[in-house]
Design an enzyme around this catalytic site. Structure first.
Site, PDB file in Angstrom:
ATOM      1  N   HIS A 158      95.995 -31.559  12.318  1.00 18.64           N
ATOM      2  CA  HIS A 158      96.582 -30.262  13.256  1.00 18.64           C
ATOM      3  C   HIS A 158      98.112 -30.333  13.209  1.00 18.64           C
ATOM      4  O   HIS A 158      98.838 -31.136  12.648  1.00 18.64           O
ATOM      5  CB  HIS A 158      96.152 -30.176  14.383  1.00 18.64           C
ATOM      6  CG  HIS A 158      94.610 -30.011  14.733  1.00 18.64           C
ATOM      7  ND1 HIS A 158      93.738 -30.946  14.742  1.00 18.64           N
ATOM      8  CD2 HIS A 158      94.000 -28.725  15.083  1.00 18.64           C
ATOM      9  CE1 HIS A 158      92.318 -30.402  15.070  1.00 18.64           C
ATOM     10  NE2 HIS A 158      92.695 -28.900  15.238  1.00 18.64           N
ATOM     11  N   LYS A 162     100.670 -29.903  18.479  1.00 17.25           N
ATOM     12  CA  LYS A 162      99.470 -30.213  19.367  1.00 17.25           C
ATOM     13  C   LYS A 162      99.638 -31.625  20.051  1.00 17.25           C
ATOM     14  O   LYS A 162     100.120 -32.460  19.478  1.00 17.25           O
ATOM     15  CB  LYS A 162      98.135 -30.392  18.285  1.00 17.25           C
ATOM     16  CG  LYS A 162      96.746 -30.700  18.937  1.00 17.25           C
ATOM     17  CD  LYS A 162      95.739 -30.456  17.991  1.00 17.25           C
ATOM     18  CE  LYS A 162      94.403 -30.815  18.855  1.00 17.25           C
ATOM     19  NZ  LYS A 162      93.967 -29.828  20.021  1.00 17.25           N
TER      20      LYS A 162
END
Length: 269
Positions: A158, A162
């Site tokens: 990600h 995040k």
């Protein structure tokens, strides 16, 4: 227009919040009934369309969830555990559908959500996309078909912003693999490796998290045995897939009995 279900978006200023606002506003099946932000945020009191760099759309960002939810039929929530739990109580009072994409929730948090689900329809999933939920089903089936000669590793990537790891989707996949093998994930999960860890334990389900750049979401489930590997993969390149899935869940939940549901229910999987 007034008969369309009203949808409220929490965390309006975030990347997912803005995508959700656009998706709801563009849909002919619903209307944007409100946009919420935390108290003190500089968007509060301003038209959300202008805040997003466009023209006014007649929806003012608010920090008063109770007031906004009084005129809505659903709320879509990709925020943080504490905010989600607070909204769950308000959605239950309003008898509104609560679609939750929030990740990083503890078992205690989930127990509190279950209390709210006695009075409200809650649809919660670590990932709202059709492709990921199909991947969950495939992972369960492959894990059931293969014995512990195949090590299982869930690898996710990600963007740098995040804040939780493993991702909610990775945990969904790990749960599916554990269910396929007939075991509890918390007994076989290997979520941290550093230093001299020793050999991999037979039957463990491992997790690897990558963070960098603007990666939207990539998930592999690796089944590795001596001499062969099977890799199941899903790549997300546009956040709109999550927004479309969340809106689908909000509309699906209209008229449903109170309780806890997930995207497999929404998608009929």
């Amino acid at each position: 227009m007034s008969d369309l279900p009203g949808i409220v978006v929490m965390g309006a200023s975030g990347r997912m919040g803005q995508m959700l606002i656009k998706t709801v506003s563009d849909s002919p099946a619903c209307k944007l009934a409100g946009a919420l932000e935390r108290p003190g945020h500089d968007w509060v009191g301003r038209d959300v369309g202008e805040c997003m760099g466009g023209q006014a759309i007649g929806v003012v960002v608010s920090d008063d969830a109770l007031q906004v939810m009084s005129k809505a039929q659903a709320v879509i929530d990709f925020t943080a555990p504490a905010a989600t739990l607070a909204m769950a109580e308000i959605a239950a009072q309003a008898r509104a559908v609560h679609v939750i994409g929030t990740t990083g929730m503890t078992d205690e948090d989930l127990a509190k959500l279950s209390i709210s689900a006695r009075h409200a329809t809650i649809v919660r999933a670590g990932n709202m996309s059709l492709g990921v939920n199909l991947l969950v089903q495939l992972t369960r089936k492959v894990a059931a078909a293969l014995d512990e000669d195949f090590d299982i590793e869930v690898i996710e990537a990600h963007h740098r912003h995040k804040v939780d790891a493993p991702s909610g989707t990775a945990l969904m996949l790990g749960e599916a693999a554990a269910e396929g093998r007939g075991v509890k994930l918390d007994r076989v999960a290997d979520r941290g490796r550093d230093g001299i860890t020793g050999a991999r334990k037979r039957g463990d389900i491992g997790f690897t998290a990558v963070r960098g750049g603007d990666i939207v979401g990539e998930h592999d489930v690796l089944f590795a045995a001596d001499g062969e590997r099977i890799v199941l993969r899903h790549l997300a390149t546009d956040r709109s897939i999550f927004a479309r899935g969340a809106l689908k869940a909000a509309l699906w939940g209209q008229g449903r009995k109170p309780g806890e549901y997930d995207m497999l229910d929404v998608l009929g999987l």
